[in-house]
Design a protein around this motif. Sequence first.
Motif, PDB file in Angstrom:
ATOM      1  N   PRO A   1     -14.298   8.571  -5.228  1.00  0.00           N
ATOM      2  CA  PRO A   1     -15.657   8.658  -4.668  1.00  0.00           C
ATOM      3  C   PRO A   1     -16.225   7.308  -4.274  1.00  0.00           C
ATOM      4  O   PRO A   1     -17.070   7.222  -3.382  1.00  0.00           O
ATOM      5  N   ASP A   2     -15.755   6.243  -4.921  1.00  0.00           N
ATOM      6  CA  ASP A   2     -16.237   4.896  -4.590  1.00  0.00           C
ATOM      7  C   ASP A   2     -15.448   4.265  -3.449  1.00  0.00           C
ATOM      8  O   ASP A   2     -15.636   3.084  -3.160  1.00  0.00           O
ATOM      9  N   ARG A   3     -14.572   5.035  -2.814  1.00  0.00           N
ATOM     10  CA  ARG A   3     -13.750   4.580  -1.697  1.00  0.00           C
ATOM     11  C   ARG A   3     -12.763   3.503  -2.098  1.00  0.00           C
ATOM     12  O   ARG A   3     -12.292   2.714  -1.283  1.00  0.00           O
ATOM     13  N   LYS A   4     -12.422   3.476  -3.377  1.00  0.00           N
ATOM     14  CA  LYS A   4     -11.413   2.553  -3.858  1.00  0.00           C
ATOM     15  C   LYS A   4     -10.167   3.334  -4.250  1.00  0.00           C
ATOM     16  O   LYS A   4     -10.264   4.502  -4.658  1.00  0.00           O
ATOM     17  N   PRO A   5      -8.973   2.715  -4.159  1.00  0.00           N
ATOM     18  CA  PRO A   5      -7.741   3.442  -4.499  1.00  0.00           C
ATOM     19  C   PRO A   5      -7.734   3.930  -5.941  1.00  0.00           C
ATOM     20  O   PRO A   5      -8.190   3.231  -6.857  1.00  0.00           O
ATOM     21  N   ILE A   6      -7.233   5.156  -6.121  1.00  0.00           N
ATOM     22  CA  ILE A   6      -7.087   5.720  -7.459  1.00  0.00           C
ATOM     23  C   ILE A   6      -5.798   5.168  -8.071  1.00  0.00           C
ATOM     24  O   ILE A   6      -4.735   5.212  -7.441  1.00  0.00           O
ATOM     25  N   ILE A   7      -5.875   4.656  -9.277  1.00  0.00           N
ATOM     26  CA  ILE A   7      -4.739   4.020  -9.927  1.00  0.00           C
ATOM     27  C   ILE A   7      -4.129   4.968 -10.959  1.00  0.00           C
ATOM     28  O   ILE A   7      -4.838   5.564 -11.774  1.00  0.00           O
ATOM     29  N   ASN A   8      -2.820   5.126 -10.926  1.00  0.00           N
ATOM     30  CA  ASN A   8      -2.092   5.929 -11.902  1.00  0.00           C
ATOM     31  C   ASN A   8      -2.038   5.211 -13.244  1.00  0.00           C
ATOM     32  O   ASN A   8      -2.283   4.003 -13.326  1.00  0.00           O
ATOM     33  N   PRO A   9      -1.706   5.941 -14.340  1.00  0.00           N
ATOM     34  CA  PRO A   9      -1.600   5.300 -15.661  1.00  0.00           C
ATOM     35  C   PRO A   9      -0.602   4.144 -15.685  1.00  0.00           C
ATOM     36  O   PRO A   9      -0.768   3.209 -16.463  1.00  0.00           O
ATOM     37  N   ASP A  10       0.441   4.192 -14.824  1.00  0.00           N
ATOM     38  CA  ASP A  10       1.430   3.109 -14.824  1.00  0.00           C
ATOM     39  C   ASP A  10       1.014   1.923 -13.959  1.00  0.00           C
ATOM     40  O   ASP A  10       1.782   0.975 -13.767  1.00  0.00           O
ATOM     41  N   GLY A  11      -0.192   1.972 -13.409  1.00  0.00           N
ATOM     42  CA  GLY A  11      -0.702   0.854 -12.626  1.00  0.00           C
ATOM     43  C   GLY A  11      -0.450   0.948 -11.137  1.00  0.00           C
ATOM     44  O   GLY A  11      -0.932   0.100 -10.377  1.00  0.00           O
ATOM     45  N   THR A  12       0.283   1.948 -10.687  1.00  0.00           N
ATOM     46  CA  THR A  12       0.541   2.109  -9.256  1.00  0.00           C
ATOM     47  C   THR A  12      -0.563   2.941  -8.608  1.00  0.00           C
ATOM     48  O   THR A  12      -1.308   3.659  -9.290  1.00  0.00           O
ATOM     49  N   SER A  13      -0.677   2.827  -7.316  1.00  0.00           N
ATOM     50  CA  SER A  13      -1.687   3.597  -6.592  1.00  0.00           C
ATOM     51  C   SER A  13      -1.254   5.054  -6.464  1.00  0.00           C
ATOM     52  O   SER A  13      -0.073   5.350  -6.209  1.00  0.00           O
ATOM     53  N   LYS A  14      -2.183   5.959  -6.608  1.00  0.00           N
ATOM     54  CA  LYS A  14      -1.901   7.370  -6.400  1.00  0.00           C
ATOM     55  C   LYS A  14      -1.790   7.633  -4.903  1.00  0.00           C
ATOM     56  O   LYS A  14      -2.636   7.191  -4.124  1.00  0.00           O
ATOM     57  N   ILE A  15      -0.728   8.333  -4.491  1.00  0.00           N
ATOM     58  CA  ILE A  15      -0.478   8.569  -3.074  1.00  0.00           C
ATOM     59  C   ILE A  15      -0.888   9.987  -2.705  1.00  0.00           C
ATOM     60  O   ILE A  15      -0.493  10.955  -3.374  1.00  0.00           O
ATOM     61  N   ALA A  16      -1.699  10.092  -1.656  1.00  0.00           N
ATOM     62  CA  ALA A  16      -2.088  11.393  -1.125  1.00  0.00           C
ATOM     63  C   ALA A  16      -1.195  11.691   0.078  1.00  0.00           C
ATOM     64  O   ALA A  16      -1.294  11.014   1.112  1.00  0.00           O
ATOM     65  N   LYS A  17      -0.325  12.671  -0.068  1.00  0.00           N
ATOM     66  CA  LYS A  17       0.605  12.999   1.007  1.00  0.00           C
ATOM     67  C   LYS A  17      -0.110  13.750   2.118  1.00  0.00           C
ATOM     68  O   LYS A  17      -0.870  14.685   1.870  1.00  0.00           O
ATOM     69  N   SER A  18       0.137  13.338   3.346  1.00  0.00           N
ATOM     70  CA  SER A  18      -0.502  13.983   4.483  1.00  0.00           C
ATOM     71  C   SER A  18       0.044  15.394   4.664  1.00  0.00           C
ATOM     72  O   SER A  18       1.260  15.617   4.537  1.00  0.00           O
ATOM     73  N   PRO A  19      -0.823  16.369   4.961  1.00  0.00           N
ATOM     74  CA  PRO A  19      -0.320  17.743   5.157  1.00  0.00           C
ATOM     75  C   PRO A  19       0.436  17.910   6.470  1.00  0.00           C
ATOM     76  O   PRO A  19       1.126  18.912   6.656  1.00  0.00           O
ATOM     77  N   ARG A  20       0.290  16.955   7.373  1.00  0.00           N
ATOM     78  CA  ARG A  20       0.959  17.052   8.657  1.00  0.00           C
ATOM     79  C   ARG A  20       1.891  15.860   8.844  1.00  0.00           C
ATOM     80  O   ARG A  20       1.607  14.758   8.369  1.00  0.00           O
ATOM     81  N   PRO A  21       2.987  16.050   9.563  1.00  0.00           N
ATOM     82  CA  PRO A  21       3.905  14.929   9.822  1.00  0.00           C
ATOM     83  C   PRO A  21       3.341  14.014  10.897  1.00  0.00           C
ATOM     84  O   PRO A  21       2.288  14.294  11.498  1.00  0.00           O
ATOM     85  N   ALA A  22       4.045  12.937  11.169  1.00  0.00           N
ATOM     86  CA  ALA A  22       3.643  11.993  12.214  1.00  0.00           C
ATOM     87  C   ALA A  22       4.886  11.538  12.959  1.00  0.00           C
ATOM     88  O   ALA A  22       5.984  11.515  12.401  1.00  0.00           O
TER      89      ALA A  22
END
Length: 377
Positions: free
Chosen positions: A88-109
Amino acid sequence: MSLVDPTKTAAAPAPAVDKTKVKVDGKPIEVPKTMPDPITGKPLATTMIQACAAANVDVPHYCYHPRLPVAGNCRMCLVEFGTPALGPDRKPIINPDGTSKIAKSPRPAIACATPISPGMEIYTNTPNVKQMREGVLEFLLINHPLDCPICDQAGECKLQEYSVDYGKSESHFVEQKVHKPKRVDLGPRIVLDDERCILCTRCIRFTKEVVGDDALGIVNRGSYNTLTAYPGRKFDNNYTLNTVDICPVGALTSKDFRFQMRVWFLKETKSICPSCATGCNIIIGSRENKIFRFEPRENDTVNACWMCDYGRLNYKWVGRPDRLVALQTPASKTQAQGPKWPEALKEISAKLAQSPAGSTAIVASSPWNLGPALALP
């Protein structure tokens, strides 16, 4: 002894390249944020397909060419991707292991035209990507003639190779194929088979953007689209045979090489084009000591990956039957049979000795670059 002149100041260091971190199939890499435009040299955002190439991951493609503007019309380079998820703060969500959480696109490119972004992950071998490639190839083969055994492009055809790597064993298409013009005389050195054309537009973009001769285009609509030259014109400039190189299928073929030799029989030898002082890097295709073709060899500092038609076709003198005879027996205007070399050299020396100082010049070349014989008056 040092080769560095201490009186001269050192050259300014090259500016640091701004890079972006991405992942390709789980492999983290850093690639430049921008790369030069192949035509203008201006910086453009680095694309997915360029990032995949930097990671040594092959993404199949037809319309994309690293030396041409992007068209994005073949859809063969479709991939899946994901970007860092934002809270909500427009900052990347961090996983427990310190990596960024990845949001997979529903459509290809399409990888050829989609720029990368920081933290992006690109997926090139998922089940969905495999299914997309199968679908694209199935559409491309709907009206394509299945004549690989007699096609002049067999052995270096990307449609043939990708069909083996990514295609399906059977097609859903059962209707009659659309028939188009075959053996079209497009120009003095090019023959076009419209049925094999997959409308990648590489030849159109090369001719317009690289050569500056906007001579080719697509006419008609849908399944009846065909490649053609401008009405009333022939496709004729000094670089037309480069379109045969970049054509990914057997649509554009060289009249000179057409049906002369199967490419898998050719021995490839790296060399330099002898036709002018540019020194284009080439590959000689030969078999049993006979040359069948010259092709450009990539060299960014000399000829990129192109060469002129004159240089490409200037190879038949190598096997000319009178070539060695001309070397062994000098010609003479005064003797029908021609003198021996010692006599000829003495005669030439005597004539040069009689010439006023500074009045005579000699132009010579190595035996490799023999051209038409020139006789001094």
